[in-house]
Motif scaffolding. Structure first.
Motif, short mmCIF file in Angstrom:
data_model
loop_
_atom_site.label_atom_id
_atom_site.label_comp_id
_atom_site.label_asym_id
_atom_site.label_seq_id
_atom_site.Cartn_x
_atom_site.Cartn_y
_atom_site.Cartn_z
N LYS A 149 -8.17 -29.80 -32.18
CA LYS A 149 -8.93 -29.17 -33.08
C LYS A 149 -8.55 -28.08 -33.59
O LYS A 149 -9.40 -27.03 -33.85
CB LYS A 149 -10.32 -29.27 -32.49
CG LYS A 149 -10.97 -30.54 -32.27
CD LYS A 149 -12.29 -30.66 -31.80
CE LYS A 149 -13.15 -32.03 -31.33
NZ LYS A 149 -14.31 -32.01 -30.82
N GLY A 150 -7.17 -27.70 -34.15
CA GLY A 150 -6.91 -26.46 -34.58
C GLY A 150 -6.51 -25.38 -33.93
O GLY A 150 -6.08 -24.41 -34.04
N LEU A 151 -6.84 -25.70 -32.35
CA LEU A 151 -6.46 -24.66 -31.35
C LEU A 151 -5.45 -25.15 -30.53
O LEU A 151 -4.92 -26.27 -30.31
CB LEU A 151 -7.64 -24.37 -30.28
CG LEU A 151 -8.83 -24.10 -31.26
CD1 LEU A 151 -10.27 -24.47 -30.19
CD2 LEU A 151 -9.09 -22.66 -31.53
N PHE A 200 -17.42 -29.44 -20.45
CA PHE A 200 -17.10 -30.61 -21.43
C PHE A 200 -16.00 -30.61 -22.11
O PHE A 200 -15.27 -31.47 -22.48
CB PHE A 200 -18.42 -31.01 -22.20
CG PHE A 200 -19.55 -31.19 -21.39
CD1 PHE A 200 -20.02 -32.13 -20.64
CD2 PHE A 200 -20.40 -30.09 -21.23
CE1 PHE A 200 -20.89 -32.32 -19.79
CE2 PHE A 200 -21.60 -30.06 -20.36
CZ PHE A 200 -21.81 -31.52 -19.79
N GLU A 201 -15.67 -29.43 -23.03
CA GLU A 201 -14.70 -29.30 -24.04
C GLU A 201 -13.27 -29.34 -23.31
O GLU A 201 -12.58 -29.92 -23.71
CB GLU A 201 -14.86 -27.90 -24.64
CG GLU A 201 -13.82 -27.71 -25.82
CD GLU A 201 -13.87 -26.41 -26.64
OE1 GLU A 201 -13.77 -26.66 -27.91
OE2 GLU A 201 -14.39 -25.50 -26.06
N GLN A 202 -13.50 -28.65 -22.11
CA GLN A 202 -12.07 -28.65 -21.52
C GLN A 202 -11.79 -30.00 -21.00
O GLN A 202 -10.58 -30.43 -20.79
CB GLN A 202 -12.30 -27.59 -20.09
CG GLN A 202 -12.85 -26.35 -20.66
CD GLN A 202 -11.78 -25.42 -21.15
OE1 GLN A 202 -10.70 -25.83 -21.71
NE2 GLN A 202 -11.99 -23.92 -21.04
N ALA A 203 -12.61 -30.70 -20.59
CA ALA A 203 -12.50 -32.13 -19.80
C ALA A 203 -11.92 -32.97 -21.28
O ALA A 203 -10.84 -33.59 -20.89
CB ALA A 203 -13.64 -32.89 -19.50
N SER A 204 -12.32 -32.76 -22.32
CA SER A 204 -11.75 -33.52 -23.68
C SER A 204 -10.42 -32.83 -23.94
O SER A 204 -9.69 -33.92 -24.44
CB SER A 204 -12.86 -33.14 -24.70
OG SER A 204 -14.14 -33.83 -24.54
N ILE A 205 -10.03 -31.97 -23.72
CA ILE A 205 -8.90 -31.13 -23.91
C ILE A 205 -7.85 -31.81 -23.03
O ILE A 205 -6.61 -32.43 -23.39
CB ILE A 205 -8.85 -29.78 -23.85
CG1 ILE A 205 -9.38 -29.15 -24.98
CG2 ILE A 205 -7.40 -29.31 -23.69
CD1 ILE A 205 -9.72 -27.58 -24.86
N VAL A 206 -8.00 -32.14 -21.57
CA VAL A 206 -7.37 -32.99 -20.54
C VAL A 206 -7.01 -34.28 -21.11
O VAL A 206 -5.88 -34.88 -21.32
CB VAL A 206 -7.93 -32.82 -19.40
CG1 VAL A 206 -7.02 -33.42 -18.24
CG2 VAL A 206 -7.99 -31.52 -18.68
#
Length: 296
Positions: free
Chosen positions: A53-55, A121-127
């Protein structure tokens, strides 16, 4: 008359102190981050980045044992980075076909946006996004997590149990030294002040230095496993990279999230049937054997 002169001299003294303090404080706040040690620089150079997401998210991915189907993903703790695993990295490649670790958003060499609502939640989605990026979304994954990473692993476990995303299939899980049960977690005073997000938070994050960091982190380790000063400097360099010290208060919201979503994350641990192990301190030296002997 004498009292008036005394008050005037006192005001002049405070003005002089202020004039001296302002440039000193400005210089302190603009102290550059420490240079990367050769070992930390090597770790960064051997890693890669992918975009979520751009990061930009930093990760390591090593191919190990030929012919082995085993993949292990390592989830680091707070407030450090994937570099936590460097001492056992080579040993892991002798047991697993793929060894993968990432710096969570806001940590290490990954981007550290601010303001930003950091969440488990975001960190899990990044994994999950990383494993898709590597083409491993349909493979069975062994997870090894520590501290902050434990909670990310619990969220991944919940999604696996609920078949929420279908993106990550967990084969086994090893949790190490984390506050899995929020009611038993005892945050440090500085953590309490930062996680509450009060008016002191932005001041404390800017005043934080290596001395405060090392004094706060060292007691967390056991008497025989405490990091050397050079290792502490490596940790601090990772935090200061991209002004990471300024997002520590936002990252610490995971403590509040653990309490809010306790039923979701503790419940996931209690209800799944995959092999799982929780270890603390010296017990964690056995985790590689545990994971390596788990078969389909």
């Amino acid at each position: 008359m004498v009292r008036r002169d005394r008050l005037r001299r006192m005001r002049e003294w405070w003005v002089q102190v202020g004039l001296l303090a302002v440039p000193l404080l400005a210089a302190y706040l603009h102290i550059p981050p420490p240079q990367l040690s050769p070992a930390l620089h090597s770790w960064k150079s051997s890693g890669k980045f992918f975009t979520y997401k751009g990061l930009r998210i930093f990760y390591q991915d090593s191919v190990g044992v030929v012919g082995s189907p085993e993949i292990v993903v390592l989830l680091h703790g707070f407030p450090t980075s994937s570099y936590d695993w460097y001492k056992i990295w080579e040993g892991l490649t002798l047991r697993f076909h793929r060894v993968i670790a990432l710096d969570f958003l806001g940590f290490g060499f990954s981007d550290k946006p601010r303001p930003h609502h950091y969440s488990i939640f975001e960190q899990a989605s990044i994994v999950e996004a990383l494993l898709r990026h590597l083409g491993l979304q349909n493979r069975r994954i062994n997870l090894l997590s520590h501290d902050y990473g434990d909670t990310v692993a619990q969220e991944l476990l919940y999604r696996y149990k609920q078949n929420r995303s279908g993106r990550l299939t967990i084969k086994s899980l090893c949790l190490s030294n984390g506050g899995i049960f929020p009611e038993t977690h005892r945050p440090l005073l500085l953590q309490k002040l930062l996680k509450d997000g009060g008016v002191l938070s932005p001041i404390l994050t800017r005043l934080m230095n290596f001395f405060v960091f090392s004094r706060g982190l060292t007691p967390v380790f056991g008497p025989y496993t405490r990091p050397s000063e050079s290792e502490l400097w490596d940790m601090w360099a990772g935090i200061r990279n991209n002004d990471g010290n300024l997002v520590i208060d936002s990252l610490l919201q995971y403590i509040n999230q653990r309490k809010k979503f306790r039923r979701r994350w503790v419940g996931a641990l209690a209800s799944v049937t995959i092999p799982r192990k929780r270890c603390r301190g010296p017990q964690c030296r056995f985790w590689m054997t545990t994971l390596a002997t788990i078969h389909s």
